[in-house]
Motif scaffolding. Structure first.
Motif, mmCIF file in Angstrom:
data_model
loop_
_atom_site.group_PDB
_atom_site.id
_atom_site.type_symbol
_atom_site.label_atom_id
_atom_site.label_comp_id
_atom_site.label_asym_id
_atom_site.label_seq_id
_atom_site.Cartn_x
_atom_site.Cartn_y
_atom_site.Cartn_z
ATOM 1 N N PHE A 80 -10.857 2.453 -5.908
ATOM 2 C CA PHE A 80 -11.779 2.997 -4.918
ATOM 3 C C PHE A 80 -11.877 2.026 -3.755
ATOM 4 C CE2 PHE A 80 -13.749 5.195 -8.658
ATOM 5 C CZ PHE A 80 -13.611 6.490 -8.198
ATOM 6 N N GLY A 81 -11.956 2.561 -2.555
ATOM 7 C CA GLY A 81 -12.152 1.743 -1.366
ATOM 8 C C GLY A 81 -10.883 1.600 -0.555
ATOM 9 N N THR A 89 -12.648 6.782 -0.106
ATOM 10 C CA THR A 89 -11.255 6.377 0.033
ATOM 11 C C THR A 89 -10.765 5.833 -1.298
ATOM 12 O OG1 THR A 89 -11.599 5.769 2.341
ATOM 13 C CG2 THR A 89 -9.659 4.833 1.263
ATOM 14 N N ALA A 90 -9.542 6.198 -1.642
ATOM 15 C CA ALA A 90 -8.848 5.599 -2.788
ATOM 16 C C ALA A 90 -7.549 5.020 -2.248
ATOM 17 C CB ALA A 90 -8.555 6.630 -3.867
ATOM 18 N N THR A 91 -7.273 3.771 -2.607
ATOM 19 C CA THR A 91 -6.046 3.099 -2.178
ATOM 20 C C THR A 91 -5.112 2.978 -3.367
ATOM 21 O OG1 THR A 91 -7.317 1.803 -0.575
ATOM 22 C CG2 THR A 91 -5.075 1.044 -1.069
ATOM 23 N N ARG A 122 -14.218 -0.654 -9.426
ATOM 24 C CA ARG A 122 -13.431 0.001 -8.379
ATOM 25 C C ARG A 122 -12.126 0.578 -8.908
ATOM 26 N NH1 ARG A 122 -13.480 -3.575 -2.991
ATOM 27 N NH2 ARG A 122 -12.859 -1.563 -2.162
ATOM 28 N N MET A 123 -11.755 0.225 -10.116
ATOM 29 C CA MET A 123 -10.447 0.613 -10.636
ATOM 30 C C MET A 123 -10.439 2.059 -11.104
ATOM 31 S SD MET A 123 -8.166 -1.341 -13.369
ATOM 32 C CE MET A 123 -6.926 -0.449 -14.262
ATOM 33 N N ILE A 124 -9.414 2.782 -10.682
ATOM 34 C CA ILE A 124 -9.224 4.167 -11.104
ATOM 35 C C ILE A 124 -8.092 4.257 -12.116
ATOM 36 C CG2 ILE A 124 -8.594 6.498 -10.349
ATOM 37 C CD1 ILE A 124 -9.786 5.741 -7.574
ATOM 38 N N TYR A 125 -6.965 3.585 -11.830
ATOM 39 C CA TYR A 125 -5.779 3.759 -12.668
ATOM 40 C C TYR A 125 -4.822 2.590 -12.506
ATOM 41 C CZ TYR A 125 -1.266 5.739 -14.137
ATOM 42 O OH TYR A 125 -0.047 5.949 -14.735
ATOM 43 N N PHE A 126 -4.183 2.200 -13.600
ATOM 44 C CA PHE A 126 -3.036 1.300 -13.584
ATOM 45 C C PHE A 126 -2.001 1.900 -14.516
ATOM 46 C CE2 PHE A 126 -0.216 -1.927 -15.093
ATOM 47 C CZ PHE A 126 0.030 -2.701 -13.977
ATOM 48 N N VAL A 169 0.875 -1.163 0.000
ATOM 49 C CA VAL A 169 0.000 0.000 0.000
ATOM 50 C C VAL A 169 0.915 1.217 0.000
ATOM 51 C CG1 VAL A 169 -1.699 1.353 1.274
ATOM 52 C CG2 VAL A 169 -1.917 -1.134 1.166
ATOM 53 N N SER A 170 0.825 1.997 -1.045
ATOM 54 C CA SER A 170 1.622 3.212 -1.140
ATOM 55 C C SER A 170 0.975 4.339 -0.342
ATOM 56 C CB SER A 170 1.775 3.620 -2.605
ATOM 57 O OG SER A 170 2.455 4.836 -2.727
#
Length: 155
Positions: free
Chosen positions: A89-90, A30-32, A71-75, A20-21
């Motif tokens: 997200f989450g 929350t965004a992880t 839930r995905m924002i970015y890769f 977890v960065s």
């Protein structure tokens, strides 16, 4: 300016793993951000840009078509070329994201076909791809996740 969190990690001790960065909160959401560290910084060769670009295209396509899609924002790649960031997200944990990451990198390790989105009208640097290297690094990362799953930054 304040020092950002990723610069506070001792990269001379960092090993391949899934970390977890950061977690960010905004208006109750929350965004992880996960650090998918494929190579040991400053001790192993970095991935070439074609390799990273191919992993980015394949992993982003795979994950956006998986159960994680909503839930995905970015890769995308890290500028240092030692790994990738996955933002969702989450409030997720490494154990919670691990099955998705393993599935995506298993997909890459065995992928044999056209790279999704690797056409001039779809990508700004479409020809910079390296599938053989992407497959090799995906296999390397899967071994790191299987052999000694690391999810805590060493101080």
């Amino acid at each position: 300016m304040e020092r950002i969190a990723s610069f506070s990690v001792n990269h001379n001790k960092l090993l391949p793993g899934l970390y977890v960065s950061r977690r960010d909160e905004w208006q109750g959401m929350t965004a992880t951000t996960f650090d998918l560290r494929v190579t040991a910084p400053n001790r192993e060769p970095v991935m070439n840009t074609g390799c990273m670009h191919t992993i980015e295209h394949l992993a982003a396509t795979y994950l956006r078509n998986s159960a994680l899609a909503g839930r995905m924002i970015y890769f995308g790649p890290m500028g240092c070329r030692t790994g990738f960031y996955l933002v969702v997200f989450g409030d997720m944990t490494p154990d919670g994201i691990l099955p998705y990451v393993r599935d995506a990198f298993s997909f890459i390790a065995s992928y044999d076909g056209e790279i999704p989105g690797a056409w001039p009208e779809e990508c700004g640097n479409w020809s910079d791809q390296d599938l053989p290297a992407a497959r090799a690094y995906a296999e390397k990362y899967l071994r790191a996740l299987a052999d000694d799953f690391r999810c805590e930054y060493e101080k």
